[in-house]
Design an enzyme around this catalytic site. Structure first.
Site, short mmCIF file in Angstrom:
data_model
loop_
_atom_site.label_atom_id
_atom_site.label_comp_id
_atom_site.label_asym_id
_atom_site.label_seq_id
_atom_site.Cartn_x
_atom_site.Cartn_y
_atom_site.Cartn_z
N ARG A 284 35.03 30.96 29.69
CA ARG A 284 34.14 31.56 30.68
C ARG A 284 33.20 32.56 30.01
NH1 ARG A 284 38.37 33.87 34.89
NH2 ARG A 284 39.42 34.31 32.90
N CYS B 157 36.19 38.47 32.52
CA CYS B 157 36.42 39.80 33.09
C CYS B 157 35.32 40.80 32.74
CB CYS B 157 37.78 40.34 32.63
SG CYS B 157 39.17 39.39 33.27
#
Length: 437
Positions: A334, A264
Site C-alpha cells: 500500500r 498508515c
C-alpha cells in the site's frame, strides 16, 4: 492472570489478527470476528493473509490449544466477550485527506444491540480526535449504560508487530471511569511493568496521530537535507551520522532515502491535517503538507537518477527493481514508494522487472501486467540499471561481482542508502544514491 476476562477482537486485518493471537498467547480466551467469511475460514485454518514474522506460528499454536478461534457472528461475540477490542481500518477517503471511520460505526452498530451485560468496548484503531466520544455516545444510546468505551491506541510497526504487542514501549488508556482503567490494567497485567499513561479520550486519540506526524517529519527532514546535499555536493549519510550523536536528535528515523509509505503513515498524517482543519486549528499543521510533499519528491528524484544513468530516456532500456514492499519484513505494498517508482519508469517506456522476497503475490494481484521475477538475479538480468528500493537484508548482502555478471551495464541506484558504496564502486559499478555525491 489477575482476572479471567474473555476477549473479542473485532476486525481481523493486520492489527486485529496480531492483537488476537498475542492476547491468546498471554493466556486469554480470545474470539476474533470479521464480516468476511473467507478471511475467517482462512484464519481458522491457521493461514494469515499478511506476512508478519512470528505471527503465523503464534496463530496456529493458540488455535491448537483452544484459546483462539474466529467467527462472523456479532451475537456470538457479544455473548462471549467481557472486553471487546475494535481493530478495524480507517482508510483515507477517496478524493479527500480525511479518514473514513465508517467501519468503526458499522462495528458499534452491529455489536451494540447484542450487548446484554456489563462489558468494555476498547477502540484501538487510529482515528480523528473526537471519534471516541461520538462512539461512546452511540454505544450508550444503542446498548445502554452497562456498556462503556475506552480508547487504547496501537503503536505497531509492520515487521515487528508481535514484539511491539508483547513488549510495548508504552500503553495509553483513554478512559472515562476508574472501572475502565482497572479492566485495561488487568488485561495488560501479563505484560509486566510497562509505562502507562491514563488520560481522556481526545488525548489518547491524539497520541497516535502526533507520534506518526513526528516520525514523518523526522524522515522528511533528513530527506530535505538530502536535497540540499545534492545541490551542495555533500553526503547526506555523513550528515545524518553526525546529527545522530546529538542526544536531542538521535539516529532513529534519520535514514535518508526513498521516504515513507505503507497503509498508515501517509494516510494518518493527511487525516491529522484534515481533522485539524475541521477543528479550526489547520495552521498548526500546515508544516505537514511540506512533510508530505518532500516525501513524494523522493520518488520523483529516484526516477530522475535512474533516467540519468541510462542516458536520459527509459525507452529501449531494461530496469531491474529490487523491492516492492513499502518496507522490509512486510508484504504490504500500500502506497509503496518502491512500487510507485517501478510503475512510473514503466509508464516512461522502461522494461521493468520487479523482485521482492515476500510481496510478489500482492504485486501480481494488484498489477498483473507488471513483470516480476522469482529471484534478484533473474530480475536484474540484462538490466541497464538496477534499483534497490526496499532495504531487505537479502539485497544488502548481494555480491556486486555476481550481480555484475548478469546485468547489461553496471549501473545501480541505491534508493535506501543501504549498500556499501565503496564495495560496489570497487566492483566497477556506477553507484548513485539519494543525497550523496
Amino acid at each position: 492472570m489477575a482476572v479471567a476476562y474473555r476477549l473479542t477482537v473485532l476486525g481481523t486485518g493486520y492489527l486485529g489478527a496480531t492483537h488476537a493471537a498475542c492476547m491468546a498467547e498471554l493466556g486469554f480466551e480470545v474470539l476474533g470476528l470479521d464480516v468476511d467469511p473467507e478471511k475467517i475460514a482462512s484464519l481458522q485454518r491457521g493461514e494469515l493473509p499478511i506476512h508478519e514474522p512470528g505471527l503465523e506460528e503464534m496463530l496456529r499454536r493458540n488455535l491448537a490449544n483452544g484459546r483462539l478461534r474466529f467467527t462472523t457472528s456479532y451475537q456470538e461475540a457479544a455473548e462471549f466477550g467481557d472486553v471487546h477490542f475494535v481493530c478495524v481500518g480507517t482508510p483515507q477517503k477517496k478524493g479527500e485527506f480525511a479518514a473514513d471511520v465508517s467501519y468503526l460505526d458499522a462495528v458499534v452498530e452491529s455489536l451494540a444491540p447484542h450487548l446484554r451485560r456489563e462489558c468494555l468496548v476498547v477502540g484501538k484503531s487510529t482515528v480523528p480526535v473526537g471519534t471516541a466520544q461520538r462512539l461512546a455516545d452511540k454505544l450508550a444510546l444503542l446498548a445502554g449504560p452497562h456498556v462503556e468505551l475506552a480508547w487504547n491506541p496501537e503503536f505497531l510497526r509492520e515487521g515487528f508487530a508481535v514484539r511491539d504487542t508483547l513488549k510495548p514501549d508504552r500503553l495509553v488508556f483513554g478512559v472515562a471511569s476508574e472501572r475502565a482503567e482497572k479492566i485495561l490494567r488487568d488485561v495488560y497485567t501479563p505484560l509486566g511493568d510497562v509505562p502507562t499513561v491514563v488520560t481522556d479520550f481526545p488525548t489518547a486519540e491524539l497520541v497516535k496521530s502526533a507520534a506518526n506526524a513526528f516520525l514523518a517529519t523526522k524522515i522528511s527532514f533528513i530527506n530535505a537535507m538530502a536535497e540540499v546535499c545534492e545541490a551542495a555536493h555533500a553526503d547526506v549519510k555523513q550528515l545524518s551520522l553526525a546529527l545522530s550523536f546529538d542526544e536531542r536528535i538521535g539516529g532513529r528515523f534519520l535514514n535518508p532515502g526513498l521516504g515513507f509509505g505503507g497503509g498508515c503513515l501517509p494516510k494518518d498524517i493527511r487525516a491529522f491535517m484534515a481533522r485539524a482543519g475541521e477543528l479550526g486549528a489547520d495552521q498548526a499543521l500546515t508544516f505537514l503538507r511540506e512533510v508530505d510533499a518532500i516525501n513524494m519528491r523522493r520518488r520523483a528524484r529516484m526516477v530522475d537518477l535512474a533516467r540519468d544513468l541510462v542516458g536520459g530516456s527509459f525507452h529501449t532500456r531494461t530496469v531491474g527493481v529490487l523491492g516492492a514492499a513499502f518496507k522490509p519484513n512486510s508484504d504490504d505494498i500500500r502506497d509503496s514508494p518502491a512500487l510507485d517508482v517501478a510503475l512510473t519508469i514503466r509508464q516512461e517506456g522502461g522494461a521493468v522487472t520487479v523482485y521482492d522476497p515476500v510481496a510478489l503475490n500482492n504485486v501480481r494481484k494488484a498489477h498483473p501486467t507488471l513483470d516480476t521475477a522469482d529471484s534478484a538475479l533473474t530480475a536484474v538480468r540484462n538490466a541497464d540499471v538496477v534499483l534497490l528500493l526496499t532495504e531487505w537484508q537479502e539485497f544488502v548482502d548481494l555480491d556486486p561481482e555476481a550481480i555484475g555478471t548478469v546485468v547489461n551495464t553496471r549501473n545501480i541506484v541505491d534508493g535506501r542508502n543501504a549498500l556499501d558504496s565503496e564495495i560496489w564502486r570497487a566492483a566497477n559499478w556506477n553507484y548513485r544514491a539519494l543525497g550523496r555525491p
